[in-house]
Design a protein around this motif. Structure first.
Motif, PDB file in Angstrom:
ATOM      1  N   GLY A  28       0.979  -1.169   0.029  1.00  0.00           N
ATOM      2  CA  GLY A  28      -0.095  -0.079   0.093  1.00  0.00           C
ATOM      3  C   GLY A  28       0.826   1.232  -0.091  1.00  0.00           C
ATOM      4  N   VAL A  29       2.286   1.154  -0.276  1.00  0.00           N
ATOM      5  CA  VAL A  29       2.919   2.380   0.005  1.00  0.00           C
ATOM      6  C   VAL A  29       3.806   2.531  -1.406  1.00  0.00           C
ATOM      7  CG1 VAL A  29       4.966   3.464   1.061  1.00  0.00           C
ATOM      8  CG2 VAL A  29       3.212   2.024   2.413  1.00  0.00           C
ATOM      9  N   ASN A  30       3.667   3.689  -1.843  1.00  0.00           N
ATOM     10  CA  ASN A  30       4.614   3.932  -3.386  1.00  0.00           C
ATOM     11  C   ASN A  30       5.837   4.262  -3.067  1.00  0.00           C
ATOM     12  OD1 ASN A  30       5.001   4.371  -5.962  1.00  0.00           O
ATOM     13  ND2 ASN A  30       3.909   6.067  -5.916  1.00  0.00           N
ATOM     14  N   LEU A  31       6.919   3.193  -3.415  1.00  0.00           N
ATOM     15  CA  LEU A  31       8.183   3.484  -2.943  1.00  0.00           C
ATOM     16  C   LEU A  31       8.884   4.365  -4.018  1.00  0.00           C
ATOM     17  CD1 LEU A  31       8.821  -0.237  -1.705  1.00  0.00           C
ATOM     18  CD2 LEU A  31       8.116   1.552  -0.167  1.00  0.00           C
ATOM     19  N   GLY A  32       8.412   4.288  -5.145  1.00  0.00           N
ATOM     20  CA  GLY A  32       9.315   4.773  -6.103  1.00  0.00           C
ATOM     21  C   GLY A  32       9.080   4.501  -7.678  1.00  0.00           C
ATOM     22  N   VAL A  33       9.959   4.399  -8.363  1.00  0.00           N
ATOM     23  CA  VAL A  33       9.617   4.150 -10.009  1.00  0.00           C
ATOM     24  C   VAL A  33      10.659   3.404 -10.512  1.00  0.00           C
ATOM     25  CG1 VAL A  33      10.244   6.407 -10.856  1.00  0.00           C
ATOM     26  CG2 VAL A  33       8.719   4.994 -11.930  1.00  0.00           C
ATOM     27  N   LEU A  34      10.547   2.570 -11.233  1.00  0.00           N
ATOM     28  CA  LEU A  34      11.618   1.744 -12.131  1.00  0.00           C
ATOM     29  C   LEU A  34      11.377   2.301 -13.351  1.00  0.00           C
ATOM     30  CD1 LEU A  34      13.581  -0.522 -12.824  1.00  0.00           C
ATOM     31  CD2 LEU A  34      11.657  -2.186 -12.994  1.00  0.00           C
ATOM     32  N   THR A  35      12.390   2.622 -14.336  1.00  0.00           N
ATOM     33  CA  THR A  35      12.320   3.281 -15.462  1.00  0.00           C
ATOM     34  C   THR A  35      13.373   2.488 -16.414  1.00  0.00           C
ATOM     35  OG1 THR A  35      11.670   5.472 -14.746  1.00  0.00           O
ATOM     36  CG2 THR A  35      12.347   5.228 -17.096  1.00  0.00           C
ATOM     37  N   LEU A  36      12.857   2.077 -17.562  1.00  0.00           N
ATOM     38  CA  LEU A  36      13.740   1.311 -18.636  1.00  0.00           C
ATOM     39  C   LEU A  36      13.732   2.008 -19.844  1.00  0.00           C
ATOM     40  CD1 LEU A  36      12.592  -2.581 -17.571  1.00  0.00           C
ATOM     41  CD2 LEU A  36      14.722  -1.109 -16.986  1.00  0.00           C
ATOM     42  N   ALA A  37      14.596   2.022 -20.780  1.00  0.00           N
ATOM     43  CA  ALA A  37      14.671   2.544 -21.965  1.00  0.00           C
ATOM     44  C   ALA A  37      15.596   1.783 -22.972  1.00  0.00           C
ATOM     45  CB  ALA A  37      15.308   4.022 -21.687  1.00  0.00           C
ATOM     46  N   LEU A  38      15.011   1.827 -24.264  1.00  0.00           N
ATOM     47  CA  LEU A  38      15.705   1.326 -25.290  1.00  0.00           C
ATOM     48  C   LEU A  38      16.706   2.532 -26.060  1.00  0.00           C
ATOM     49  CD1 LEU A  38      13.287  -1.301 -26.712  1.00  0.00           C
ATOM     50  CD2 LEU A  38      15.436  -1.766 -25.412  1.00  0.00           C
ATOM     51  N   SER A  39      17.772   2.112 -26.401  1.00  0.00           N
ATOM     52  CA  SER A  39      18.726   3.233 -27.437  1.00  0.00           C
ATOM     53  C   SER A  39      19.313   2.467 -28.301  1.00  0.00           C
ATOM     54  CB  SER A  39      19.359   4.155 -26.509  1.00  0.00           C
ATOM     55  OG  SER A  39      20.287   3.384 -25.770  1.00  0.00           O
ATOM     56  N   GLY A  40      20.337   3.225 -28.877  1.00  0.00           N
ATOM     57  CA  GLY A  40      21.341   2.723 -29.896  1.00  0.00           C
ATOM     58  C   GLY A  40      22.385   2.250 -29.204  1.00  0.00           C
ATOM     59  N   LEU A  41      22.532   2.174 -27.896  1.00  0.00           N
ATOM     60  CA  LEU A  41      23.821   1.521 -27.418  1.00  0.00           C
ATOM     61  C   LEU A  41      24.086   0.166 -27.744  1.00  0.00           C
ATOM     62  CD1 LEU A  41      23.818   3.085 -23.793  1.00  0.00           C
ATOM     63  CD2 LEU A  41      25.170   3.780 -25.863  1.00  0.00           C
ATOM     64  N   THR A  42      22.918  -0.512 -28.098  1.00  0.00           N
ATOM     65  CA  THR A  42      23.148  -2.225 -28.358  1.00  0.00           C
ATOM     66  C   THR A  42      22.382  -2.385 -29.479  1.00  0.00           C
ATOM     67  OG1 THR A  42      23.097  -2.515 -25.605  1.00  0.00           O
ATOM     68  CG2 THR A  42      22.722  -4.131 -27.263  1.00  0.00           C
ATOM     69  N   ALA A  43      23.149  -3.350 -30.238  1.00  0.00           N
ATOM     70  CA  ALA A  43      22.547  -3.661 -31.490  1.00  0.00           C
ATOM     71  C   ALA A  43      21.441  -4.882 -31.067  1.00  0.00           C
ATOM     72  CB  ALA A  43      23.497  -4.232 -32.237  1.00  0.00           C
ATOM     73  N   ARG A  44      20.189  -4.564 -31.582  1.00  0.00           N
ATOM     74  CA  ARG A  44      19.087  -5.263 -31.050  1.00  0.00           C
ATOM     75  C   ARG A  44      17.723  -5.231 -32.132  1.00  0.00           C
ATOM     76  NH1 ARG A  44      17.854  -5.375 -26.030  1.00  0.00           N
ATOM     77  NH2 ARG A  44      19.520  -4.129 -24.977  1.00  0.00           N
ATOM     78  N   ASP A  45      17.251  -6.462 -32.477  1.00  0.00           N
ATOM     79  CA  ASP A  45      16.109  -6.291 -33.374  1.00  0.00           C
ATOM     80  C   ASP A  45      15.132  -5.502 -32.723  1.00  0.00           C
ATOM     81  OD1 ASP A  45      17.625  -8.154 -35.324  1.00  0.00           O
ATOM     82  OD2 ASP A  45      16.644  -9.742 -34.278  1.00  0.00           O
ATOM     83  N   LYS A  46      14.872  -5.458 -31.520  1.00  0.00           N
ATOM     84  CA  LYS A  46      13.490  -4.914 -30.955  1.00  0.00           C
ATOM     85  C   LYS A  46      14.174  -3.383 -30.463  1.00  0.00           C
ATOM     86  CE  LYS A  46      10.618  -5.155 -27.028  1.00  0.00           C
ATOM     87  NZ  LYS A  46       9.455  -5.355 -27.742  1.00  0.00           N
ATOM     88  N   THR A  47      13.185  -2.536 -31.021  1.00  0.00           N
ATOM     89  CA  THR A  47      13.640  -1.135 -30.645  1.00  0.00           C
ATOM     90  C   THR A  47      12.710  -0.322 -30.061  1.00  0.00           C
ATOM     91  OG1 THR A  47      12.738  -0.475 -33.093  1.00  0.00           O
ATOM     92  CG2 THR A  47      15.072  -0.898 -32.902  1.00  0.00           C
ATOM     93  N   ASP A  48      11.313  -1.086 -30.086  1.00  0.00           N
ATOM     94  CA  ASP A  48      10.246  -0.348 -29.454  1.00  0.00           C
ATOM     95  C   ASP A  48       9.702  -1.458 -28.250  1.00  0.00           C
ATOM     96  OD1 ASP A  48      10.217   1.819 -30.707  1.00  0.00           O
ATOM     97  OD2 ASP A  48       9.276   0.650 -32.255  1.00  0.00           O
ATOM     98  N   TYR A  49       8.959  -0.844 -27.260  1.00  0.00           N
ATOM     99  CA  TYR A  49       8.178  -1.754 -26.164  1.00  0.00           C
ATOM    100  C   TYR A  49       6.967  -1.769 -26.704  1.00  0.00           C
ATOM    101  CZ  TYR A  49      12.541  -1.350 -23.072  1.00  0.00           C
ATOM    102  OH  TYR A  49      13.786  -1.494 -22.480  1.00  0.00           O
TER     103      TYR A  49
END
Length: 751
Positions: free
Chosen positions: A263-284
């Motif tokens: 019942g308590v909001n502790l914070g937030v987890l944020t993830l991001a995709l960018s051009g640092l890694t070559a991968r097929d997936k570019t969008d969540y």
């Protein structure tokens, strides 16, 4: 393909041919989750065998993953109540490939309004390897979260699992609820990349998100927010410079998931995709959103557990510290250092870590005339009961020691004390803790060490650069343990050792050497060898350095806490002078002159020396008057109690009203008993800042203070000693008693 009859649907399936053409799976079950209809796309998507009749089979038999069976049951319960359900299923197809389905379920209602079945609409979310990859990701994160209660290690390890497998950037921001602010606690990036200074907030910095920011939206709505194909990086991070950096690294998609637990909001987890890694997936996508939401839920609970654990651990350690001495007063002729080391995890994954106080204890207790009592011990087990036993045991031991009880007698008393502290064991009996305890009374002037040992390992003796176990001839049973076949009370013995000049003792509990090293089993002998080797290297260093080296001497981890105490004798600070005198009136002046000459030789302040000589006269006079072998009788009359022949009353010193000159004259005229020696010993001790005076005689009776009347000539001797000396006391000796007092050498030493 089998279809449920149109009669059941009242014409609802008249468009069945149309449903066979749509590229979405349509599955219908009855109220009991048995298959009644599926379209062509469902057959293809689920990999159903055309040669098998599935009609009437339970839905779980089409390959629903075992882990999702409970979710399927929840679907049925909710929809049969008339609600809509949305979620995901993993299905093992007939060709052994996996497919992950996003599904919506709605109730099928009869014309009367009753729910007759469930219609499920599903489409492919992920297939084969990707499903297994995501399940593996959840499994690894789950195992990592469950293996540690250390907050910093937990959150950073999760971030390092997510990057680079699932994201190129991972941030965890947590609330400081006391100051109502959001702080960055984790910032992990792929390829070892580091944000330029002043761009993205660093770990420990406060984070401010604009009101319309997607992270703010996730926190406000308490739901996971995904931004796919994000072409305007300025909205991703909270300032213009971070926007430029995100554009430079090519941020394409982000997910923000609130961290909410209990019942308590502790914070937030944020993830991001960018051009640092070559991968097929570019969008969540929406599946990634659900996956990150599930991860965030687990991370939030782990963070909350870690915080609760650390708060509880801090409380436990504070409680433990409050039960042990934080510091010791200055003891003349001694240097002392000590440490308490709480238990640590058994291995790097936190297995075996305990969040409980322990029962290890130590103490250095001031005794009479500058002597000290040195104690170390260990109560079996850990937790509140062990700590309670330890605290009561230490308090009792200190009381017994300050009463100048003999070491063996103290252990006998403590053994009975421990038995009384037992508690019910849940099986109709009583659990009595076993306690190891070593108690030593040390006289730094004579270097005599009188000890009794209840099953504790001997201390290390450090002398002339050598380190070895102190050779103790006595090691009796643990406190609280009654050997079988031994009637009556347990017997504890004591012995006396003489330490070398300048010797150092290192006392410790077994947690210091009983450590698991590099995954091997505990080898106490090897740990002791390593401890001795390390201490030998610093044998000539100060006691605090010895403690610090001892703490790190034995590698490995232990689930047991450790108490550590180092005591060194400094004989150069000490001096002693003593002389026997006959218990006769003229010797009072002789004793006072000896004291005056000695105090002057020791450089004692003149006023302090005169005060000390006055107190010497008081206690020596009482010895001369009262140290008599003649029996004492009392006559009970109507007028009260009268001492016969003006002999010493049973209460000892100062319980008389006669003039001292008369009593001294009377004492001089008394006949001496040929069987008992009438003499006393005056012993003067000097420390670094204090002087102790002791007077020994052969009278077994201990003195007490009494309040003299206004017209009384006597009765004020001990009152003066009590008022003018820093400390004073008396103790029994094998053939009599000793009365002593302590006084500073200089007025400033008295505060």
């Amino acid at each position: 393909m089998k279809r449920w009859g149109e009669a059941f649907y009242n014409g609802a399936l008249s468009g069945a041919d149309v449903l066979d053409q749509v590229q979405i799976a349509v599955v219908v079950t009855d109220r009991f989750s048995n298959l009644r209809y599926w379209n062509a796309y469902a057959s293809k998507l689920l990999g159903l065998d055309d040669g098998r009749d599935y009609l009437g089979l339970p839905l779980v038999d089409v390959g629903i993953h075992e882990a999702d069976h409970e979710q399927l049951a929840q679907l049925a319960r909710r929809v049969l109540k008339g609600d809509v359900w949305e979620g995901a299923f993993a299905v093992l197809r007939g060709d052994s490939t996996w497919v992950h389905l996003r599904a919506s379920a709605v109730p099928l209602k009869h014309a009367s309004g009753t729910v007759e079945g469930v219609a499920i609409l599903a489409n492919e979310a992920l297939r084969s390897g990707r499903v297994e990859e995501q399940y593996g990701l959840l499994d690894r994160i789950g195992r990592r979260l469950s293996s540690s209660l250390e907050f910093e290690a937990t959150v950073k390890a999760v971030a390092e699992i997510l990057v680079p497998q699932f994201a190129d950037h991972c941030f965890i921001d947590l609330y400081d609820h006391d100051r109502n602010r959001l702080l960055r606690r984790v910032s992990v990036h792929a390829e070892g990349w580091t944000p330029p200074p002043g761009s993205w907030p660093d770990v420990g910095e406060e984070v401010h998100y604009p009101e319309q920011h997607f992270v703010r939206k996730a926190l406000r709505r308490l739901e996971t927010v995904v931004v796919s194909d994000y072409s305007h990086p300025g909205g991703i991070f909270p300032n213009s410079r971070s926007a430029r950096v995100s554009e430079q690294v090519g941020v394409t998609s982000v997910i923000a998931a609130p961290l909410r637990a209990r019942g308590v909001n502790l914070g937030v987890l944020t993830l991001a995709l960018s051009g640092l890694t070559a991968r097929d997936k570019t969008d969540y996508d929406s599946f990634d959103r659900d996956l990150v939401g599930a991860i965030a839920s687990r991370v939030a609970v782990a963070i909350d557990n870690a915080r609760l654990f650390e708060d509880e651990r801090d409380t436990a350690l504070a409680f433990q510290s409050s039960l042990l001495p934080r510091d010791f007063p200055e003891f003349d002729g001694l240097s002392i250092a000590h440490a308490y080391i709480p238990a640590k995890p058994l291995d790097p994954h936190g297995q075996g870590i305990q969040n409980q106080v322990g029962g290890d204890f130590y103490d250095v207790i001031p005794l009479s005339a500058g002597r000290v009592g040195i104690v170390i011990g260990d109560v079996e087990g850990s937790g509140p009961h062990a700590a309670a036993v330890m605290s009561q045991l230490r308090a009792a031991l200190r009381a017994f020691a300050q009463a100048d009880r003999e070491p063996a007698e103290i252990l006998r008393e403590l053994d009975e004390w421990v038995r009384r502290l037992g508690r019910p064991d849940g099986e109709g009996g009583t659990w009595v803790p076993s306690v190891s305890c070593l108690y030593m009374a040390y006289d730094a002037w004579s270097r005599e060490l009188s000890y009794a040992n209840a099953g504790h390992q001997p201390p290390l003796l450090i002398s002339d650069g050598e380190v070895s176990d102190l050779q103790m001839a006595i090691r009796d049973k643990l406190l609280g343990v009654k050997p079988k076949g031994v009637p009556g009370d347990s017997v504890y013995r004591q012995d006396v050792l003489t330490l070398p000049p300048g010797a150092t003792l290192l006392l410790y509990t077994d947690g210091l050497v009983a450590r698991r090293q590099f995954g091997s089993s505990v080898d106490v002998a090897e740990g002791l060898r390593q401890l001795q080797a390390k201490i030998r290297e610093v044998a000539d260093k100060d006691v605090q350095q010895i403690v610090e080296v001892a703490k790190r001497a034995v590698p490995g981890e232990t689930t047991d806490d450790t108490a550590l105490l180092v005591v060194r004798s400094n004989p150069e600070e000490l001096a002693l002078r003593q002389e026997w005198f006959p218990a006769e009136a003229p010797t009072v002046a002789e004793a006072r002159h000896l004291a005056a000459d000695t105090f002057k030789e020791w450089g004692m302040d003149r006023d302090q020396a005169e005060l000390a000589c006055l107190l010497v006269s008081e206690i020596v006079t009482n010895v001369v008057i009262h140290a008599t072998p003649h029996p004492v009788t009392r006559e009970f009359t109507d007028e009260g109690v009268k001492d016969s022949d003006k002999q010493l009353p049973l209460d000892g010193f100062d319980d008389f009203d006669e003039d001292w000159s008369d009593l001294l004259e009377e004492a001089e005229q008394n006949e001496e008993s040929p069987s008992v020696s009438r003499e006393f010993l005056l012993r003067l001790r000097r420390g670094a800042s204090s002087v102790w005076v002791e007077v020994f005689d052969h009278d077994l009776r201990l003195p007490r203070i009494r309040t003299a009347g206004a017209d009384d000539e006597g009765g004020r001797g001990l009152y003066l000693v009590d008022q003018l000396a820093e400390r004073w006391g008396s103790r029994p000796t094998p053939d009599g008693k000793a009365v002593w007092f302590q006084i500073p050498m200089h007025p400033s030493d008295n505060g």
